[in-house]
Design a protein around this motif. Structure first.
Motif, PDB file in Angstrom:
ATOM      1  N   LYS A  79       0.217   8.038  -6.834  1.00 45.49           N
ATOM      2  CA  LYS A  79       1.535   7.965  -6.181  1.00 45.49           C
ATOM      3  C   LYS A  79       2.118   9.365  -5.982  1.00 45.49           C
ATOM      4  N   LYS A  80       1.925  10.237  -7.010  1.00 40.38           N
ATOM      5  CA  LYS A  80       2.454  11.608  -6.903  1.00 40.38           C
ATOM      6  C   LYS A  80       1.787  12.371  -5.766  1.00 40.38           C
ATOM      7  N   LEU A  81       0.527  12.056  -5.512  1.00 41.91           N
ATOM      8  CA  LEU A  81      -0.205  12.713  -4.419  1.00 41.91           C
ATOM      9  C   LEU A  81       0.050  12.008  -3.091  1.00 41.91           C
ATOM     10  N   GLY A  82       1.100  11.189  -3.033  1.00 37.84           N
ATOM     11  CA  GLY A  82       1.452  10.498  -1.782  1.00 37.84           C
ATOM     12  C   GLY A  82       0.526   9.342  -1.490  1.00 37.84           C
ATOM     13  N   ASN A  83       0.075   8.643  -2.552  1.00 35.35           N
ATOM     14  CA  ASN A  83      -0.844   7.506  -2.386  1.00 35.35           C
ATOM     15  C   ASN A  83      -2.028   7.869  -1.490  1.00 35.35           C
ATOM     16  N   ASN A  84      -2.707   8.927  -1.866  1.00 36.29           N
ATOM     17  CA  ASN A  84      -3.852   9.361  -1.067  1.00 36.29           C
ATOM     18  C   ASN A  84      -4.922   8.258  -1.015  1.00 36.29           C
ATOM     19  N   ALA A  85      -5.302   7.887   0.191  1.00 39.39           N
ATOM     20  CA  ALA A  85      -6.196   6.734   0.394  1.00 39.39           C
ATOM     21  C   ALA A  85      -7.570   6.964  -0.239  1.00 39.39           C
ATOM     22  N   LEU A  86      -8.093   8.200  -0.111  1.00 37.38           N
ATOM     23  CA  LEU A  86      -9.417   8.503  -0.661  1.00 37.38           C
ATOM     24  C   LEU A  86      -9.441   8.284  -2.170  1.00 37.38           C
ATOM     25  N   LEU A  87      -8.427   8.771  -2.859  1.00 34.39           N
ATOM     26  CA  LEU A  87      -8.355   8.610  -4.306  1.00 34.39           C
ATOM     27  C   LEU A  87      -8.160   7.153  -4.686  1.00 34.39           C
ATOM     28  N   LEU A  88      -7.265   6.497  -3.967  1.00 33.49           N
ATOM     29  CA  LEU A  88      -6.968   5.099  -4.267  1.00 33.49           C
ATOM     30  C   LEU A  88      -8.224   4.248  -4.137  1.00 33.49           C
ATOM     31  N   ASN A  89      -9.001   4.551  -3.103  1.00 40.09           N
ATOM     32  CA  ASN A  89     -10.246   3.807  -2.881  1.00 40.09           C
ATOM     33  C   ASN A  89     -11.217   4.017  -4.034  1.00 40.09           C
ATOM     34  N   SER A  90     -11.320   5.265  -4.494  1.00 43.54           N
ATOM     35  CA  SER A  90     -12.238   5.558  -5.599  1.00 43.54           C
ATOM     36  C   SER A  90     -11.770   4.921  -6.900  1.00 43.54           C
ATOM     37  N   VAL A  91     -10.458   4.894  -7.124  1.00 45.56           N
ATOM     38  CA  VAL A  91      -9.922   4.243  -8.325  1.00 45.56           C
ATOM     39  C   VAL A  91     -10.292   2.766  -8.326  1.00 45.56           C
ATOM     40  N   ALA A 144      -5.633  -7.794 -11.892  1.00 44.76           N
ATOM     41  CA  ALA A 144      -4.356  -8.093 -12.550  1.00 44.76           C
ATOM     42  C   ALA A 144      -3.190  -7.358 -11.889  1.00 44.76           C
ATOM     43  N   ARG A 145      -3.482  -6.246 -11.192  1.00 44.37           N
ATOM     44  CA  ARG A 145      -2.435  -5.452 -10.535  1.00 44.37           C
ATOM     45  C   ARG A 145      -2.571  -5.490  -9.019  1.00 44.37           C
ATOM     46  N   SER A 146      -3.102  -6.571  -8.500  1.00 47.16           N
ATOM     47  CA  SER A 146      -3.390  -6.658  -7.060  1.00 47.16           C
ATOM     48  C   SER A 146      -2.171  -6.349  -6.204  1.00 47.16           C
ATOM     49  N   MET A 147      -1.023  -6.925  -6.560  1.00 49.10           N
ATOM     50  CA  MET A 147       0.183  -6.724  -5.742  1.00 49.10           C
ATOM     51  C   MET A 147       0.633  -5.266  -5.776  1.00 49.10           C
ATOM     52  N   ASP A 148       0.463  -4.591  -6.928  1.00 54.69           N
ATOM     53  CA  ASP A 148       0.809  -3.165  -7.008  1.00 54.69           C
ATOM     54  C   ASP A 148      -0.079  -2.349  -6.079  1.00 54.69           C
ATOM     55  N   PHE A 149      -1.367  -2.673  -6.085  1.00 53.37           N
ATOM     56  CA  PHE A 149      -2.295  -1.940  -5.211  1.00 53.37           C
ATOM     57  C   PHE A 149      -1.979  -2.196  -3.734  1.00 53.37           C
ATOM     58  N   CYS A 163       0.148   4.132   2.151  1.00 57.00           N
ATOM     59  CA  CYS A 163      -0.840   5.201   2.383  1.00 57.00           C
ATOM     60  C   CYS A 163      -0.737   5.759   3.793  1.00 57.00           C
ATOM     61  N   ASP A 164      -1.089   7.024   3.899  1.00 50.76           N
ATOM     62  CA  ASP A 164      -1.211   7.648   5.214  1.00 50.76           C
ATOM     63  C   ASP A 164      -2.564   7.234   5.798  1.00 50.76           C
ATOM     64  N   GLU A 165      -2.521   6.649   6.994  1.00 49.85           N
ATOM     65  CA  GLU A 165      -3.752   6.046   7.537  1.00 49.85           C
ATOM     66  C   GLU A 165      -4.591   7.028   8.341  1.00 49.85           C
ATOM     67  N   SER A 166      -4.086   8.214   8.589  1.00 47.41           N
ATOM     68  CA  SER A 166      -4.798   9.122   9.495  1.00 47.41           C
ATOM     69  C   SER A 166      -6.167   9.530   8.961  1.00 47.41           C
ATOM     70  N   GLY A 167      -6.237   9.813   7.640  1.00 52.27           N
ATOM     71  CA  GLY A 167      -7.503  10.310   7.110  1.00 52.27           C
ATOM     72  C   GLY A 167      -8.468   9.237   6.672  1.00 52.27           C
ATOM     73  N   PHE A 168      -7.958   8.203   6.034  1.00 53.68           N
ATOM     74  CA  PHE A 168      -8.838   7.175   5.443  1.00 53.68           C
ATOM     75  C   PHE A 168      -8.264   5.811   5.804  1.00 53.68           C
ATOM     76  N   PRO A 169      -8.957   5.020   6.663  1.00 47.76           N
ATOM     77  CA  PRO A 169      -8.364   3.776   7.194  1.00 47.76           C
ATOM     78  C   PRO A 169      -7.994   2.773   6.100  1.00 47.76           C
ATOM     79  N   LYS A 170      -6.888   2.058   6.324  1.00 49.84           N
ATOM     80  CA  LYS A 170      -6.401   1.090   5.334  1.00 49.84           C
ATOM     81  C   LYS A 170      -7.365  -0.077   5.154  1.00 49.84           C
ATOM     82  N   HIS A 171      -8.059  -0.433   6.214  1.00 50.05           N
ATOM     83  CA  HIS A 171      -8.927  -1.607   6.089  1.00 50.05           C
ATOM     84  C   HIS A 171     -10.034  -1.378   5.053  1.00 50.05           C
ATOM     85  N   LEU A 172     -10.454  -0.103   4.872  1.00 53.06           N
ATOM     86  CA  LEU A 172     -11.450   0.187   3.839  1.00 53.06           C
ATOM     87  C   LEU A 172     -10.857  -0.017   2.440  1.00 53.06           C
TER      88      LEU A 172
END
Length: 962
Positions: A418-430, A441-446, A453-462
């Motif tokens: 979250k501090k990194l602006g919900n970076n999609a690449l990191l979120l995906n790896s997590v 258990a935290r599906s709604m949080d994710f 997330c910013d969609e420009s670099g890493f698409p949300k559908h992934l």
């Protein structure tokens, strides 16, 4: 003629009583051989001087000993072997012990940790390039060779110093314009060169090769190939690390005793420690950062020889070294390698791994810096593609951190994302790295984080795809399930690119099937059809569409429910490519056969599955392999067996008629249909208790007609013969006498067409044995078949004998005579007042003729012909090379007379004596068989009706082989 004129009259009932086993009253309280025995370990003492063994074994639940244990004197061979294996002193470190040690060390992290080796192939397959690559090769010199044993120490030292001077400015050769495959081949050659140099004791040359390879990891000129390059180069580093470790370990062997697995540095001798330090000093002298880091990381495990805290001190230092690598992609893969080595040698040092990752997070903003952006412009690489290059490294680092990590760590990771602006690449790896239960258990949080997330670099559908993969493995809170599906599908259904869409939809179909009803599944399938039909997009997505079908039938295996899903069959229509369509149909049929417990007559299921089976059948052509035909036929047969209309036999027959027209190209299916129709006729007989009404008699004749017109369409001649016989028996059992005659006549007329050789399991085999087996079965049936009033006495037996007479037998075969001998068994049974068995409600010849003298005279005529044929054949075997066959056949015929003839007749008695002597005449008779036969005759002579056997036994001499 004298054989059957003097056939022994048999009382089958009394003979059956004599042959019965003696019944012994059994007290079930006693030991019984089939009673379960409790087997417990027996402790066996070593053998004493006399060789006797003594053992203590716990007794089973029964007080009586197990018969097998008593034979073994209370011990078994395996226990003796175990007792004899006395562990001696531990030998020197062999390959076996080394392999064992390696296995134990690699398993320190547990089997639930996915190893790097399982990711290797996927990375190499995913990150490819068509651009040309370059590589710098180290060219070894002659002076790099090992010094001979006789050379002076000073010469050896001087050579080593010269080699070290050449360490980095040594001769190199740059290879340009390599294809990806050429590059991979070169790397493999370097790996082999490393092993060769090491085995020939050129350690410095080996180090040079490793340094040159490590330098390649600083080159990002073909950036999309970098992850694959990392995999290839680190394979060489792993090999080097292993060679160095094993070399130092081998130096620690003292008095042929190797170090234990958990050795301490104090138990390592000075020579090994000095060598180990020497390696670290050599590596410390490497000028460039990247090769110095990688080579030291490769031999990190060797710190165990120097001090207990060596590894824990080195890891933070190596982590800090990575901060000096400017390129963020190169740096993140260096961190991944350090995690990889760290997990192998010190998985307990999680703090260093966490520090490694948090260092990466601090430098994460470099990815969007000017240096990287300029590099991407030069190489014409888009940001989304560039970001995917980080995935293998970040996924691996996070997997190492997340392994057995507490839930608190996941929460901390989410906060940092979250501090990194919900970076999609990191979120995906997590989401890829942490346990599915944590994520679910935290599906709604994710979902909330994905939305921001910013969609420009890493698409949300992934990101939704990664979340879906977790939810396929673990269940989210029940109250959130529908909302999760709605949120995900809102994003998925808006995707314009069919490939992106289907990659996500495939994952979320499983979640839908797991937690929702057919209505939601139907909605999802309808949406997939809507997206994939335009421009025939489905043609590029067959694997994903197949996966969807597989998931649907995995969760909805009630086929009545499955086919009530409105869009299921339209979904199948998207499989236009025949090979794929057939695979899907096979998948559906396998599921049906596996899960359908009860037979069905549901018209929806039948129509749908007939369509599926027809699709499989219609794919068969001249090029279809036999294995494939067998597989398809087995699936269709499985379906046919599961169809039952209960007591509505006519509907059942109609189904079989329809199936025959649909599956005419698969012979095993036609065979199954014939068996099924025969079974239907027998079920009808069972229901009517053998008393057919006009309606059921007509129905049974319809079943018989079905079989009669289907059998000729089969190609296998023995299949046809056996089915004619089987169907004739069914017709006979249902009192369809003329139809039974027709089947038997067809079988008789088919015998001449039997070829000399037939294919059995793909190999050509002589057909004689198969024909002999069939004819013996046929004779058994002909005993109860009544003669046709217009065809004369024994018309079927005569017809079959004529066919056997005219059949061309092999010159070296005696099967014809064996068949004739079996005919004598049949004719002997026919002369009895009451036959040994009958068909219910069918009058056989014993009832029709009632022992009429004309009938018996006809049997005698046939028997005269048969006996003369047998004796003529025995005469032709008088040549030296056929004497053994003559002996065997003579004894075979003797046994037939013994069993079926009345030996009170002098001529028959004399014939049996002649045959006995002929069997022994030339010394080819088996002595044991002859002795046992004579013993049998003597034993039978005690029976009141067979007292004449006593005199016969006196006339049967036993000759010695001399």
């Amino acid at each position: 003629p004298y054989f059957l004129r003097h056939a022994r009259s048999r009382n089958y009932v009394s003979e059956s009583e004599v042959c019965k086993l003696e019944s012994v009253p059994l007290d079930f309280g006693d030991y019984h051989p089939l009673k379960p025995i409790t087997v417990t370990e027996s402790k066996t003492k070593k053998m004493n001087r006399k060789g006797s063994t003594s053992s203590t074994s716990s007794s089973s639940s029964s007080s009586v000993l197990d018969p097998l244990s008593s034979v073994l004197d209370g011990t078994d061979p395996l226990s003796l072997f175990a007792a004899a294996a006395d562990p001696g002193p531990a030998p020197a470190a062999s390959d076996g012990t080394r392999r064992k040690r390696d296995k134990e060390e690699s398993s320190a992290v547990g089997s639930d940790f996915e190893p790097w080796s399982s990711k290797r192939g996927e990375i190499l397959a995913r990150y490819t390039t068509t651009e040309k690559l370059s590589i710098n090769l180290y060219m070894g010199s002659e002076k790099g060779k090992a010094a001979t044993t006789g050379s002076a120490v000073s010469e050896k030292v001087r050579t080593r110093l010269e080699e070290l001077d050449d360490l980095e400015e040594g001769s190199q050769k740059e290879l340009l314009n390599l294809t990806q495959q050429d590059y991979m081949n070169r790397i493999e050659e370097l790996n082999q060169s490393l092993k060769d140099a090491w085995s020939s004791d050129q350690k410095v040359k080996a180090l040079k090769i490793v340094i040159q390879c490590s330098k390649l990891l600083s080159d990002t000129t073909v950036i999309q190939f970098y992850p694959s390059k990392f995999v290839l180069i680190t394979d060489i580093l792993d090999t080097f690390g292993k060679l160095v470790y094993e070399r130092i370990l081998s130096m620690c062997v003292d008095n042929r005793v190797s170090l234990p697995d958990n050795f301490s540095p104090e138990s390592v001798n000075d020579t090994a420690k000095e060598t180990c330090l020497n390696w670290f000093f050599k590596i410390a002298s490497i000028r460039e950062l990247i090769p110095r880091f990688y080579v030291e990381a490769a031999i990190l495990k060797c710190n165990k020889f120097l001090s207990k805290t060596g590894i824990s001190e080195c890891l933070p230092r190596l982590t800090s070294m990575i901060r000096g690598i400017g390129d963020p992609l190169v740096a993140v893969y260096a961190r991944a390698y350090l995690c990889r080595v760290g997990m192998e040698v010190a998985p307990q040092l999680k703090e260093s791994l966490n520090k490694n990752f948090f260092d990466f997070l601090l430098t994460f903003k470099q990815i969007h810096g000017d240096t990287v952006q300029n590099q991407l412009v030069v190489q014409c690489v888009e940001i989304p593609l560039y970001l995917t290059l980080y995935s293998p490294a970040i996924d691996w680092i996070l997997q190492c951190i997340a392994y057995h990590a507490p839930e608190v760590l996941l929460t901390e990771m989410m906060e940092r994302c979250k501090k990194l602006g919900n970076n999609a690449l990191l979120l995906n790896s997590v989401m890829s790295a942490f346990r599915a239960e944590f994520i679910a258990a935290r599906s709604m949080d994710f979902i909330a984080m994905i939305k921001e997330c910013d969609e420009s670099g890493f698409p949300k559908h992934l990101l939704f795809r990664s979340l879906g993969l977790n939810l396929a493995l673990a269940d989210p809170p029940e109250n959130d399930r529908l909302q999760i599906l709605n949120e995900a599908w809102k994003v998925i259904t808006k995707l314009k690119n069919p490939q992106d869409y289907i990659n996500c939809a495939e994952v979320w179909v499983e979640y839908t099937c797991r937690h929702f009803t057919k209505r939601e599944v139907n909605t999802v399938l309808a949406d997939v059809i809507k997206h994939m039909t335009p421009d025939r997009a489905f043609e590029d997505a067959y694997p994903q569409l197949q996966s969807i079908i597989q998931k649907v039938i995995t969760y909805i295996y009630d086929f009545a429910l499955l086919f009530s899903v409105e869009k299921f069959l339209p979904f199948l229509d998207m499989f236009q490519k025949e090979s794929v369509r057939v695979e899907v149909c096979k998948c559906i049929m396998e599921s049906f056969i596996k899960h359908q417990q009860e037979s069905t007559k549901d018209p929806v299921i039948l129509n749908a599955l007939l369509h599926v089976c027809k699709t499989m059948h219609d794919s068969v052509n001249a090029l279809t392999l036999e294995d494939e035909k067998r597989t398809l036929a087995a699936l269709i047969n499985g379906f046919i067996k599961m169809v039952s209309f209960g007591r509505d036999f006519e509907q059942q027959l109609s189904f079989y008629v329809e199936a025959r027209s649909m599956f005419c190209n698969l012979e095993p299916v036609l065979v199954q249909l014939i068996h099924s129709v025969n079974q239907l006729a027998m079920e009808t007989r069972k229901v009517m208790k053998g008393n057919h009404s006009r309606k059921t008699a007509a129905f049974v004749r319809a079943c018989v007609a079905f079989c009669f017109i289907t059998i000729p369409s089969l190609s296998s001649i023995f299949t046809r013969l056996n089915l004619y016989l089987h169907s004739g028996q069914v017709a006979l059992a249902n009192q369809c006498l003329s139809q039974a005659d027709a089947f038997f006549k067809a079988a008789v007329s088919l015998v001449p067409e039997v070829p000399k050789m037939i294919s059995v399991d793909g190999k050509m085999r002589p057909s004689d044995a198969f024909l002999l087996e069939f004819l013996c079965n046929f004779f058994s049936t002909l005993l109860v078949v009544p003669d046709h009033p217009e065809q004369g006495v024994l018309f079927l037996v005569r017809g079959l004998l004529n066919v056997i007479q005219d059949y061309t037998w092999e010159d070296n075969s005696d099967d014809k005579v064996r068949i004739y001998t079996n005919v004598l068994h049949l004719l002997s049974a026919m002369t009895q007042e009451a036959f040994i068995y009958h068909v219910d409600k069918v009058d056989s010849n014993d009832a029709l003729y009632g022992g009429d003298s004309k009938f018996l005279a006809e049997i005698n005529k046939v028997s005269e012909t048969v006996v003369s044929q047998i004796l003529d054949h025995l005469k032709t075997l008088g040549k030296e090379e056929t004497l053994k066959r003559q002996s065997q056949l003579a004894l075979y015929f003797f046994n037939t007379i013994l069993a079926h003839g009345d030996l009170r007749n002098n001529r028959l008695n004399q014939l049996s004596v002649n045959l006995w002597n002929l069997a022994q005449k030339h010394g080819f008779a088996d002595t044991k068989t002859m002795v046992k036969t004579l013993e049998y005759i003597k034993r039978r002579s005690k029976h009141p009706e067979l007292s004449h056997f006593t005199e016969l036994a006196l006339r049967l001499p036993l000759q010695s082989r001399t």
